[in-house]
Scaffold this motif. Structure first.
Motif, PDB file in Angstrom:
ATOM      1  N   LEU A  74      -4.969 -43.589  41.073  1.00  0.00           N
ATOM      2  CA  LEU A  74      -6.295 -43.903  41.612  1.00  0.00           C
ATOM      3  C   LEU A  74      -7.340 -43.978  40.505  1.00  0.00           C
ATOM      4  CD1 LEU A  74      -6.246 -41.796  44.885  1.00  0.00           C
ATOM      5  CD2 LEU A  74      -5.982 -44.284  44.627  1.00  0.00           C
ATOM      6  N   ARG A  75      -7.112 -43.259  39.441  1.00  0.00           N
ATOM      7  CA  ARG A  75      -8.010 -43.330  38.291  1.00  0.00           C
ATOM      8  C   ARG A  75      -7.950 -44.725  37.687  1.00  0.00           C
ATOM      9  NH1 ARG A  75      -7.851 -42.211  32.700  1.00  0.00           N
ATOM     10  NH2 ARG A  75      -9.724 -41.098  32.020  1.00  0.00           N
ATOM     11  N   HIS A  76      -6.776 -45.305  37.700  1.00  0.00           N
ATOM     12  CA  HIS A  76      -6.586 -46.655  37.165  1.00  0.00           C
ATOM     13  C   HIS A  76      -7.292 -47.686  38.037  1.00  0.00           C
ATOM     14  CE1 HIS A  76      -4.664 -49.939  35.064  1.00  0.00           C
ATOM     15  NE2 HIS A  76      -4.146 -50.374  36.189  1.00  0.00           N
ATOM     16  N   GLN A  77      -7.140 -47.540  39.370  1.00  0.00           N
ATOM     17  CA  GLN A  77      -7.828 -48.435  40.301  1.00  0.00           C
ATOM     18  C   GLN A  77      -7.741 -47.870  41.711  1.00  0.00           C
ATOM     19  OE1 GLN A  77      -5.228 -52.001  39.904  1.00  0.00           O
ATOM     20  NE2 GLN A  77      -5.288 -52.066  42.123  1.00  0.00           N
ATOM     21  N   GLU A  78      -8.733 -48.184  42.518  1.00  0.00           N
ATOM     22  CA  GLU A  78      -8.693 -47.766  43.917  1.00  0.00           C
ATOM     23  C   GLU A  78      -7.539 -48.508  44.591  1.00  0.00           C
ATOM     24  OE1 GLU A  78     -11.885 -50.868  45.818  1.00  0.00           O
ATOM     25  OE2 GLU A  78     -12.673 -49.156  44.710  1.00  0.00           O
ATOM     26  N   MET A  79      -6.914 -47.859  45.542  1.00  0.00           N
ATOM     27  CA  MET A  79      -5.747 -48.465  46.202  1.00  0.00           C
ATOM     28  C   MET A  79      -5.646 -47.991  47.638  1.00  0.00           C
ATOM     29  SD  MET A  79      -2.547 -48.169  43.604  1.00  0.00           S
ATOM     30  CE  MET A  79      -2.808 -47.825  41.895  1.00  0.00           C
ATOM     31  N   HIS A  80      -5.025 -48.817  48.453  1.00  0.00           N
ATOM     32  CA  HIS A  80      -4.659 -48.360  49.793  1.00  0.00           C
ATOM     33  C   HIS A  80      -3.270 -47.735  49.703  1.00  0.00           C
ATOM     34  CE1 HIS A  80      -2.150 -51.991  50.378  1.00  0.00           C
ATOM     35  NE2 HIS A  80      -3.136 -52.631  49.782  1.00  0.00           N
ATOM     36  N   GLY A  81      -2.933 -46.943  50.701  1.00  0.00           N
ATOM     37  CA  GLY A  81      -1.695 -46.171  50.667  1.00  0.00           C
ATOM     38  C   GLY A  81      -0.452 -47.008  50.459  1.00  0.00           C
ATOM     39  N   TYR A  82      -0.391 -48.170  51.101  1.00  0.00           N
ATOM     40  CA  TYR A  82       0.791 -49.016  50.953  1.00  0.00           C
ATOM     41  C   TYR A  82       0.958 -49.454  49.501  1.00  0.00           C
ATOM     42  CZ  TYR A  82       4.079 -52.824  51.398  1.00  0.00           C
ATOM     43  OH  TYR A  82       5.175 -53.638  51.235  1.00  0.00           O
ATOM     44  N   LYS A  83      -0.153 -49.821  48.863  1.00  0.00           N
ATOM     45  CA  LYS A  83      -0.082 -50.283  47.476  1.00  0.00           C
ATOM     46  C   LYS A  83       0.363 -49.149  46.548  1.00  0.00           C
ATOM     47  CE  LYS A  83      -2.641 -52.851  44.002  1.00  0.00           C
ATOM     48  NZ  LYS A  83      -3.887 -53.544  43.679  1.00  0.00           N
ATOM     49  N   ILE A  84      -0.122 -47.944  46.800  1.00  0.00           N
ATOM     50  CA  ILE A  84       0.291 -46.785  46.001  1.00  0.00           C
ATOM     51  C   ILE A  84       1.796 -46.591  46.122  1.00  0.00           C
ATOM     52  CG2 ILE A  84       0.182 -44.270  45.836  1.00  0.00           C
ATOM     53  CD1 ILE A  84      -2.787 -44.508  46.709  1.00  0.00           C
ATOM     54  N   ASN A  85       2.281 -46.564  47.352  1.00  0.00           N
ATOM     55  CA  ASN A  85       3.715 -46.344  47.575  1.00  0.00           C
ATOM     56  C   ASN A  85       4.551 -47.483  47.010  1.00  0.00           C
ATOM     57  OD1 ASN A  85       4.118 -43.770  49.021  1.00  0.00           O
ATOM     58  ND2 ASN A  85       2.679 -44.675  50.462  1.00  0.00           N
ATOM     59  N   ASP A  86       4.065 -48.708  47.142  1.00  0.00           N
ATOM     60  CA  ASP A  86       4.792 -49.856  46.610  1.00  0.00           C
ATOM     61  C   ASP A  86       4.876 -49.771  45.091  1.00  0.00           C
ATOM     62  OD1 ASP A  86       6.132 -52.383  47.095  1.00  0.00           O
ATOM     63  OD2 ASP A  86       4.398 -53.311  46.100  1.00  0.00           O
ATOM     64  N   PHE A  87       3.778 -49.394  44.445  1.00  0.00           N
ATOM     65  CA  PHE A  87       3.773 -49.243  42.989  1.00  0.00           C
ATOM     66  C   PHE A  87       4.794 -48.195  42.553  1.00  0.00           C
ATOM     67  CE2 PHE A  87       2.366 -47.331  39.033  1.00  0.00           C
ATOM     68  CZ  PHE A  87       2.116 -48.446  38.236  1.00  0.00           C
ATOM     69  N   ILE A  88       4.796 -47.059  43.234  1.00  0.00           N
ATOM     70  CA  ILE A  88       5.743 -45.995  42.901  1.00  0.00           C
ATOM     71  C   ILE A  88       7.179 -46.493  43.090  1.00  0.00           C
ATOM     72  CG2 ILE A  88       6.607 -43.719  43.592  1.00  0.00           C
ATOM     73  CD1 ILE A  88       3.627 -43.021  44.236  1.00  0.00           C
ATOM     74  N   ASP A  89       7.442 -47.172  44.202  1.00  0.00           N
ATOM     75  CA  ASP A  89       8.791 -47.685  44.467  1.00  0.00           C
ATOM     76  C   ASP A  89       9.230 -48.714  43.427  1.00  0.00           C
ATOM     77  OD1 ASP A  89       8.957 -46.098  46.728  1.00  0.00           O
ATOM     78  OD2 ASP A  89       8.555 -47.742  48.131  1.00  0.00           O
ATOM     79  N   GLN A  90       8.304 -49.567  43.000  1.00  0.00           N
ATOM     80  CA  GLN A  90       8.644 -50.651  42.085  1.00  0.00           C
ATOM     81  C   GLN A  90       8.741 -50.218  40.629  1.00  0.00           C
ATOM     82  OE1 GLN A  90       9.378 -53.881  42.977  1.00  0.00           O
ATOM     83  NE2 GLN A  90       9.294 -53.125  45.071  1.00  0.00           N
ATOM     84  N   GLN A  91       7.882 -49.274  40.209  1.00  0.00           N
ATOM     85  CA  GLN A  91       7.789 -48.983  38.787  1.00  0.00           C
ATOM     86  C   GLN A  91       8.089 -47.547  38.397  1.00  0.00           C
ATOM     87  OE1 GLN A  91       4.487 -50.553  36.637  1.00  0.00           O
ATOM     88  NE2 GLN A  91       4.278 -52.322  37.963  1.00  0.00           N
ATOM     89  N   MET A  92       8.218 -46.656  39.371  1.00  0.00           N
ATOM     90  CA  MET A  92       8.350 -45.253  38.989  1.00  0.00           C
ATOM     91  C   MET A  92       9.462 -44.507  39.716  1.00  0.00           C
ATOM     92  SD  MET A  92       4.371 -44.263  38.595  1.00  0.00           S
ATOM     93  CE  MET A  92       4.709 -43.017  37.357  1.00  0.00           C
ATOM     94  N   ASP A  93      10.237 -45.182  40.525  1.00  0.00           N
ATOM     95  CA  ASP A  93      11.249 -44.473  41.314  1.00  0.00           C
ATOM     96  C   ASP A  93      12.308 -43.799  40.451  1.00  0.00           C
ATOM     97  OD1 ASP A  93      12.594 -46.872  40.615  1.00  0.00           O
ATOM     98  OD2 ASP A  93      13.871 -46.696  42.386  1.00  0.00           O
ATOM     99  N   PHE A  94      12.475 -44.234  39.208  1.00  0.00           N
ATOM    100  CA  PHE A  94      13.467 -43.622  38.325  1.00  0.00           C
ATOM    101  C   PHE A  94      13.015 -42.251  37.815  1.00  0.00           C
ATOM    102  CE2 PHE A  94      10.614 -45.788  35.483  1.00  0.00           C
ATOM    103  CZ  PHE A  94      10.540 -44.963  34.380  1.00  0.00           C
TER     104      PHE A  94
END
Length: 171
Positions: free
Chosen positions: A11-31
């Protein structure tokens, strides 16, 4: 608290809605992060109630309302404190597979070797996935990927030693 750090950092990087936060985590950080969607929303609610995050409802055209999360000045201060704490401290990793290793003698040697070989195959597949991710993710992920690859190399060394030990005792 690492999950709080993660969400505040995003959120510090940019404001987000919950779906976008979860999608980002799933796409780039799930490892490197195990965060279920329901848990992320629960933590976001907690961050809101603690005053670290502000929730606004937005609507674009005829689309349904969505909740957008914004970090507050208190959230920025909390992020900074959590970041420093996270980087300064070491928590030894816990390997769930070690429990099975304690009881490995309960299995026939041939089956144990097959199971360890299966584990090795999975480790190598994960290693290859991370090597591909390293080429696709932004540079700020590279140190984390390198950290995981070093652990994977150690895990492969350990599994290979276990396989040699099992084969030596099998002969």
């Amino acid at each position: 608290m690492d999950r709080h750090l993660l969400l505040l950092g995003l959120l510090r990087h940019q404001e987000m809605h919950g779906y976008k936060i979860n999608d980002f985590i799933d796409q780039q950080m799930d490892f490197c992060v195990n965060l279920k969607r329901s848990t992320a929303y629960y933590i976001l609610d907690k961050l809101c109630s603690d005053g670290y995050v502000r929730l606004e409802t937005e609507r674009e055209g005829n689309r349904p309302e969505r909740h957008v999360y914004h970090i507050t000045p208190e959230g920025e201060a909390r992020f900074q404190a959590l970041l420093r704490e996270n980087l300064a401290n070491y928590r030894p990793p816990v390997f769930a597979e070690d429990v099975g290793t304690i009881f490995q003698q309960q299995l026939p040697r041939a089956e144990l070797a097959e199971l360890l070989q299966n584990r090795r195959t999975q480790i190598v597949a994960h290693q290859k996935r991370l090597e591909v991710l390293r080429t696709k993710l932004p540079p700020n992920h590279h140190a984390v990927i390198e950290h995981h690859l070093l652990h994977i190399a150690a895990e492969l060394t350990w599994v290979d030693r276990m396989l040699v030990t099992v084969e030596e005792h099998h002969e």
